[in-house]
Design an enzyme around this catalytic site. Structure first.
Site, PDB file in Angstrom:
ATOM      1  N   ASP A   1      21.080 -25.912 -16.698  1.00 43.17           N
ATOM      2  CA  ASP A   1      21.762 -26.174 -15.424  1.00 43.17           C
ATOM      3  C   ASP A   1      22.147 -27.655 -15.297  1.00 43.17           C
ATOM      4  O   ASP A   1      22.981 -28.015 -14.463  1.00 43.17           O
ATOM      5  CB  ASP A   1      20.810 -25.840 -14.259  1.00 43.17           C
ATOM      6  CG  ASP A   1      21.188 -24.565 -13.526  1.00 43.17           C
ATOM      7  OD1 ASP A   1      22.387 -24.229 -13.516  1.00 43.17           O
ATOM      8  OD2 ASP A   1      20.286 -23.930 -12.950  1.00 43.17           O
TER       9      ASP A   1
ATOM     10  N   LYS B   1      25.199 -13.310 -14.723  1.00 49.67           N
ATOM     11  CA  LYS B   1      24.812 -14.203 -15.826  1.00 49.67           C
ATOM     12  C   LYS B   1      24.206 -13.384 -16.981  1.00 49.67           C
ATOM     13  O   LYS B   1      24.511 -13.612 -18.148  1.00 49.67           O
ATOM     14  CB  LYS B   1      23.788 -15.237 -15.331  1.00 49.67           C
ATOM     15  CG  LYS B   1      24.428 -16.309 -14.454  1.00 49.67           C
ATOM     16  CD  LYS B   1      23.423 -17.129 -13.659  1.00 49.67           C
ATOM     17  CE  LYS B   1      24.179 -18.055 -12.701  1.00 49.67           C
ATOM     18  NZ  LYS B   1      23.340 -18.815 -11.785  1.00 49.67           N
TER      19      LYS B   1
ATOM     20  N   GLN C   1      17.227 -19.626 -10.367  1.00 50.38           N
ATOM     21  CA  GLN C   1      18.322 -19.456  -9.403  1.00 50.38           C
ATOM     22  C   GLN C   1      17.967 -20.084  -8.049  1.00 50.38           C
ATOM     23  O   GLN C   1      16.888 -19.837  -7.513  1.00 50.38           O
ATOM     24  CB  GLN C   1      18.633 -17.958  -9.237  1.00 50.38           C
ATOM     25  CG  GLN C   1      19.831 -17.659  -8.357  1.00 50.38           C
ATOM     26  CD  GLN C   1      21.146 -18.163  -8.921  1.00 50.38           C
ATOM     27  OE1 GLN C   1      21.360 -18.185 -10.137  1.00 50.38           O
ATOM     28  NE2 GLN C   1      22.049 -18.594  -8.059  1.00 50.38           N
TER      29      GLN C   1
HETATM   30  N1  GUN Z   1      22.778 -21.576  -6.947  1.00 53.24           N
HETATM   31  C1  GUN Z   1      24.072 -21.884  -6.681  1.00 53.24           C
HETATM   32  N2  GUN Z   1      24.642 -22.494  -7.743  1.00 53.24           N
HETATM   33  C2  GUN Z   1      23.682 -22.584  -8.683  1.00 53.24           C
HETATM   34  C3  GUN Z   1      23.670 -23.094 -10.006  1.00 53.24           C
HETATM   35  O1  GUN Z   1      24.642 -23.649 -10.531  1.00 53.24           O
HETATM   36  N3  GUN Z   1      22.480 -22.981 -10.676  1.00 53.24           N
HETATM   37  C4  GUN Z   1      21.382 -22.426 -10.124  1.00 53.24           C
HETATM   38  N4  GUN Z   1      20.271 -22.382 -10.848  1.00 53.24           N
HETATM   39  N5  GUN Z   1      21.362 -21.934  -8.903  1.00 53.24           N
HETATM   40  C5  GUN Z   1      22.513 -22.007  -8.192  1.00 53.24           C
END
Ligand code: GUN
Length: 295
Positions: free
Chosen positions: A119, A52, A96
């Protein structure tokens, strides 16, 4: 033979659009910033966050990164989120998942300012999505919708069967595709781990979104000819022919389903690249909106 939906190529073209938008915003002195928060030492989470941050750099988005130890208290994490909520350079906040077990996930999601919730997991954004109001769409289902639309597949009037009911994919996917909106207007069915005879449902689908987290779950016998298949699965299975001893497969038995489908996403190279792309899109949108609300 089915069209293979190239998530990498579609993702690249959206990223090029985002990079242009970032340049336009820079002329107005708006510099989108994404804060990533990583708690603990889960190797997969580290990999995702690194990816990311790299994409932010490629697109000219400022990446602000915070790492906390796996023993971190909920209080400390909430204090960091409060700081990021108050920081005008931060337009998007991504914590995350998964979090260590001493931290309650809902408390963390609820603490993020909904205006910075790129998100799309805050209850305010979840509610707005269901009500058809403007909001941040969760990145993976938003990416699935883009894969369909940009491949010339309009879900309007189609029967979409979603396999999986997670808060991250299944539920928001249903909410997105059932909206009275362009790129939606579908008839939606959700199946999940407690649905008996899932094949009886998937066989009726014009479009299947597989997000159940079970390797090769959707078999050719479970789909009708001409179906469109979006495979969200990312499962590592043993494979002694590979140097690493394993390979990545989706929730769909690609090698056989491809023979009946009219279009299908591969794993890897399908949905995967789209998730980060939609996160970048949400971050740029958050930056734009922050200026609109201040002016
Ligand atoms: N862990 C797995 N998928 C995601 C996501 O889309 N966002 C976040 N913040 N954590 C994740």
């Amino acid at each position: 033979m089915a069209i293979i939906i190239d998530g990498k190529a579609i993702s690249e073209s959206i990223r090029a659009e985002i990079a242009e938008e970032v340049k336009r915003l820079a002329r107005r002195r708006i510099h989108p910033g994404l804060a990533t928060v990583l708690v603990g030492d889960d190797p997969a989470s580290h990999l995702y966050v690194r990816s990311k941050r790299r994409t932010c750099e490629e697109l000219g988005i400022t990446s602000i990164h915070h790492e906390l130890p796996k023993t971190c208290t909920q209080k400390r994490l909430l204090a960091l989120i409060a700081d990021l909520n108050a920081d005008p350079k931060v337009h998007g906040i991504l914590v995350q998942m998964p979090l260590p077990k001493q931290i309650e996930e809902a408390a963390v999601l609820n603490a993020v300012d909904p205006a910075k919730d790129v998100d799309g997991f805050h209850p305010v954004n979840v509610g707005k999505l269901l009500n058809g109001e403007e909001c941040f769409l969760p990145c993976t289902p938003a990416g699935c919708q883009q894969l369909l639309v940009r491949s010339g597949i309009d879900p309007a009037g189609k029967h979409v069967v979603i396999v999986g009911r997670s808060n991250i994919v299944g539920k928001p996917m249903a909410a997105i595709l059932m909206q009275k909106a362009p790129g939606a207007n579908a008839t939606v069915t959700i199946c999940h781990s407690r649905t008996p005879n899932i094949g009886a449902f998937t066989k009726q689908a014009d479009i299947i979104v597989a997000a159940i987290g079970s390797p090769l779950f959707v078999k050719a016998s479970m789909v009708k000819k001409g179906v469109v298949v979006i495979d969200v699965g990312q499962n590592r299975i043993e494979d002694s022919t590979k140097k690493s001893g394993s390979r990545l497969v989706g929730d769909v038995d690609f090698d056989n389903v491809v023979k009946k489908a009219s279009a299908i996403t591969p794993v890897p190279g399908g949905v995967g690249p789209m998730t980060i792309t939609m996160l970048m899109k949400n971050t740029v949108e958050a930056a734009k909106r922050s200026r609109q609300t201040r002016d």
